[in-house]
Enzyme design. Structure first.
Site, PDB file in Angstrom:
ATOM      1  N   LYS A  66     -11.412  32.142 -36.236  1.00 29.92           N
ATOM      2  CA  LYS A  66     -10.390  33.200 -36.302  1.00 29.92           C
ATOM      3  C   LYS A  66     -10.699  34.279 -37.351  1.00 29.92           C
ATOM      4  O   LYS A  66     -10.486  35.459 -37.111  1.00 29.92           O
ATOM      5  CB  LYS A  66      -9.016  32.580 -36.573  1.00 29.92           C
ATOM      6  CG  LYS A  66      -8.494  31.795 -35.380  1.00 29.92           C
ATOM      7  CD  LYS A  66      -7.146  31.160 -35.644  1.00 29.92           C
ATOM      8  CE  LYS A  66      -6.745  30.341 -34.428  1.00 29.92           C
ATOM      9  NZ  LYS A  66      -5.488  29.628 -34.588  1.00 29.92           N
ATOM     10  N   ASP A 102      -0.371  33.797 -33.690  1.00 31.78           N
ATOM     11  CA  ASP A 102      -0.002  32.568 -34.417  1.00 31.78           C
ATOM     12  C   ASP A 102       1.166  32.825 -35.362  1.00 31.78           C
ATOM     13  O   ASP A 102       1.969  31.928 -35.628  1.00 31.78           O
ATOM     14  CB  ASP A 102      -1.174  32.071 -35.273  1.00 31.78           C
ATOM     15  CG  ASP A 102      -2.208  31.290 -34.467  1.00 31.78           C
ATOM     16  OD1 ASP A 102      -1.875  30.825 -33.361  1.00 31.78           O
ATOM     17  OD2 ASP A 102      -3.340  31.139 -34.966  1.00 31.78           O
TER      18      ASP A 102
HETATM   19  P1  NAP Z   1     -10.414  26.501 -39.481  1.00 30.18           P
HETATM   20  O1  NAP Z   1     -10.308  27.948 -39.770  1.00 30.18           O
HETATM   21  O2  NAP Z   1     -11.711  25.936 -39.034  1.00 30.18           O
HETATM   22  O3  NAP Z   1      -9.907  25.691 -40.786  1.00 30.18           O
HETATM   23  C1  NAP Z   1      -9.972  24.300 -40.825  1.00 30.18           C
HETATM   24  C2  NAP Z   1      -9.237  23.815 -42.052  1.00 30.18           C
HETATM   25  O4  NAP Z   1      -9.247  22.367 -42.040  1.00 30.18           O
HETATM   26  C3  NAP Z   1      -9.884  24.235 -43.380  1.00 30.18           C
HETATM   27  O5  NAP Z   1      -8.874  24.425 -44.342  1.00 30.18           O
HETATM   28  C4  NAP Z   1     -10.743  23.009 -43.710  1.00 30.18           C
HETATM   29  O6  NAP Z   1     -11.031  22.879 -45.090  1.00 30.18           O
HETATM   30  C5  NAP Z   1      -9.802  21.903 -43.290  1.00 30.18           C
HETATM   31  N1  NAP Z   1     -10.501  20.640 -43.076  1.00 30.18           N
HETATM   32  C6  NAP Z   1     -11.362  20.328 -42.074  1.00 30.18           C
HETATM   33  N2  NAP Z   1     -11.792  19.059 -42.211  1.00 30.18           N
HETATM   34  C7  NAP Z   1     -11.191  18.561 -43.341  1.00 30.18           C
HETATM   35  C8  NAP Z   1     -11.214  17.300 -44.003  1.00 30.18           C
HETATM   36  N3  NAP Z   1     -11.951  16.298 -43.535  1.00 30.18           N
HETATM   37  N4  NAP Z   1     -10.444  17.142 -45.127  1.00 30.18           N
HETATM   38  C9  NAP Z   1      -9.673  18.156 -45.596  1.00 30.18           C
HETATM   39  N5  NAP Z   1      -9.618  19.368 -45.005  1.00 30.18           N
HETATM   40  C10 NAP Z   1     -10.358  19.570 -43.887  1.00 30.18           C
HETATM   41  O7  NAP Z   1      -9.358  26.078 -38.346  1.00 30.18           O
HETATM   42  P2  NAP Z   1      -7.929  26.722 -38.020  1.00 30.18           P
HETATM   43  O8  NAP Z   1      -8.059  27.699 -36.945  1.00 30.18           O
HETATM   44  O9  NAP Z   1      -7.270  27.101 -39.307  1.00 30.18           O
HETATM   45  O10 NAP Z   1      -7.186  25.434 -37.398  1.00 30.18           O
HETATM   46  C11 NAP Z   1      -6.786  24.346 -38.226  1.00 30.18           C
HETATM   47  C12 NAP Z   1      -5.936  23.377 -37.401  1.00 30.18           C
HETATM   48  O11 NAP Z   1      -4.706  24.008 -37.031  1.00 30.18           O
HETATM   49  C13 NAP Z   1      -6.600  22.946 -36.090  1.00 30.18           C
HETATM   50  O12 NAP Z   1      -6.280  21.607 -35.848  1.00 30.18           O
HETATM   51  C14 NAP Z   1      -5.935  23.841 -35.042  1.00 30.18           C
HETATM   52  O13 NAP Z   1      -5.920  23.264 -33.746  1.00 30.18           O
HETATM   53  C15 NAP Z   1      -4.530  23.941 -35.623  1.00 30.18           C
HETATM   54  N6  NAP Z   1      -3.813  25.154 -35.191  1.00 30.18           N
HETATM   55  C16 NAP Z   1      -2.773  24.982 -34.351  1.00 30.18           C
HETATM   56  C17 NAP Z   1      -2.045  26.076 -33.945  1.00 30.18           C
HETATM   57  C18 NAP Z   1      -0.855  25.880 -33.042  1.00 30.18           C
HETATM   58  O14 NAP Z   1      -0.459  26.807 -32.346  1.00 30.18           O
HETATM   59  N7  NAP Z   1      -0.262  24.709 -33.051  1.00 30.18           N
HETATM   60  C19 NAP Z   1      -2.407  27.367 -34.351  1.00 30.18           C
HETATM   61  C20 NAP Z   1      -3.474  27.490 -35.238  1.00 30.18           C
HETATM   62  C21 NAP Z   1      -4.184  26.377 -35.642  1.00 30.18           C
HETATM   63  P3  NAP Z   1     -12.410  23.497 -45.708  1.00 30.18           P
HETATM   64  O15 NAP Z   1     -12.179  24.969 -45.796  1.00 30.18           O
HETATM   65  O16 NAP Z   1     -12.512  22.834 -47.042  1.00 30.18           O
HETATM   66  O17 NAP Z   1     -13.503  23.118 -44.741  1.00 30.18           O
END
Ligand code: NAP
Length: 305
Positions: A66, A102
């Site tokens: 994103k 979002d």
């Molecule tokens: P992203 O930009 O890739 O960010 C991922 C986040 O998860 C980062 O803060 C990362 O930390 C953290 N993370 C990953 N593995 C981890 C671990 N093992 N321990 C601790 N932190 C960890 O992804 P995103 O787009 O923000 O999405 C994040 C989540 O939200 C996903 O599951 C997505 O499906 C969900 N989401 C849902 C909606 C909805 O409409 N329901 C909308 C948006 C997102 P680091 O920076 O330290 O790697």
């Protein structure tokens, strides 16, 4: 010519957007196919450039792309600019316009979670990726006075709080290191907790050990598949009110549908498809499959480009 809308992410197989959006296109009699494109970060610029092709109506962008999509589009709308993250792309001729639906989806979910209570003013956000940006922006707009952001890599949380420094000048927005004792202390002070990490998406894991969770929190887990996540189960057992990410997903998806088509989204149908997808994922998990490989994900998966 069949028109195309694609979801660009890595991974994408867990996504329930395909079933929901395809059902909405079909119900409206639109000749549009929703495809899942699994693209690693190196492939993102080419995937975005490909959207300039005539048959593409637009796209959704998901984990982990994103933020990286912002400089790849020709223009960003206010929410995308304000969050530094794009989750939806529309087209104006060949020009690609980046939106962030979002934010609207998060605010619907937050209001449903809080219900009739007074909107709280203190929140903890776990995660600092694209989803967290929409959450933090939504909390600022909602009038929160203290928001603490924890992230595994602290520098990313610090980057996020710097990004919002101006819009959060009137309040306390702080990045803190991912230490259990610090998280525990902040959870004890907060009323709202949002998990915006992807922990819980691929395995039955939780970002926060159960013993750190106090009762009476309002907890929103952005992860929507599986539902409930381990974090939700453990928080509920501790006495918290919990919600998964499906309501946010539904409303960000409805807003994206309206941007692509100019038509009102068939919300009830989209909700039904989402619930079916979650139920199919749960049934798959009970059968020993990974939830993300349930039948809804297969049905949603179109041909890769
Ligand atoms: P992203 O930009 O890739 O960010 C991922 C986040 O998860 C980062 O803060 C990362 O930390 C953290 N993370 C990953 N593995 C981890 C671990 N093992 N321990 C601790 N932190 C960890 O992804 P995103 O787009 O923000 O999405 C994040 C989540 O939200 C996903 O599951 C997505 O499906 C969900 N989401 C849902 C909606 C909805 O409409 N329901 C909308 C948006 C997102 P680091 O920076 O330290 O790697």
């Amino acid at each position: 010519m069949t028109n195309r809308v694609v979801l660009i992410g890595h991974p994408v197989a867990h996504s329930l957007s395909g079933g929901m959006q395809q059902a909405a296109f079909d119900a409206e009699g639109l000749d549009i196919r929703y495809e899942l494109w699994d693209r690693v970060p190196l492939e993102l610029p080419d995937a975005i450039a490909e959207l300039k092709g005539e048959e593409f109506v637009g796209a959704n962008v998901t984990i982990p792309h994103k933020e990286k999509t912002v400089p790849l589009v020709d223009k960003t709308t206010e929410d995308a600019h304000a969050t530094g993250a794009v989750n939806t792309i529309t087209k104006d001729g060949k020009r690609l316009i980046g939106h962030n639906t979002d934010v609207a989806g998060f605010n619907v979910a937050l209001e449903a979670l809080v219900g009739k209570q007074k909107m709280p003013r203190q929140a903890v956000v776990l995660g600092a990726g694209g989803g967290a940006r929409a959450v933090v922006y939504g909390l600022i707009r909602e009038g929160f006075q203290r928001v603490i952001v924890f992230n595994r890599h602290l520098h990313r949380a610090e980057g996020l709080t710097r990004f919002f420094a101006r819009s959060a000048a009137h309040m306390e927005l702080r990045a803190m290191p991912w230490h259990e004792s610090v998280i525990e202390a902040e959870l004890a002070k907060a009323k709202v907790v949002v998990n915006a990490t992807s922990v819980g998406l691929r395995a039955d894991e939780t970002p926060v050990p159960a013993e750190l969770i106090p009762p009476d929190l309002l907890l929103l887990d952005l992860v929507y598949n599986p539902n409930p996540t381990r974090l939700m189960r453990e928080a509920e057992a501790a006495g918290c009110t919990v919600m998964g990410g499906e309501l946010m997903l539904l409303h960000q998806g409805a807003a994206a549908f309206e941007l692509w088509t100019g038509r009102k989204a068939p919300l009830d149908l989209m909700r039904e498809k989402l619930e079916e997808g979650i139920a199919a994922g749960a049934a798959g998990a009970a059968d020993g499959e990974v939830a993300a490989e349930g039948p809804a994900a297969d049905a949603a998966a179109g041909p890769a480009s």
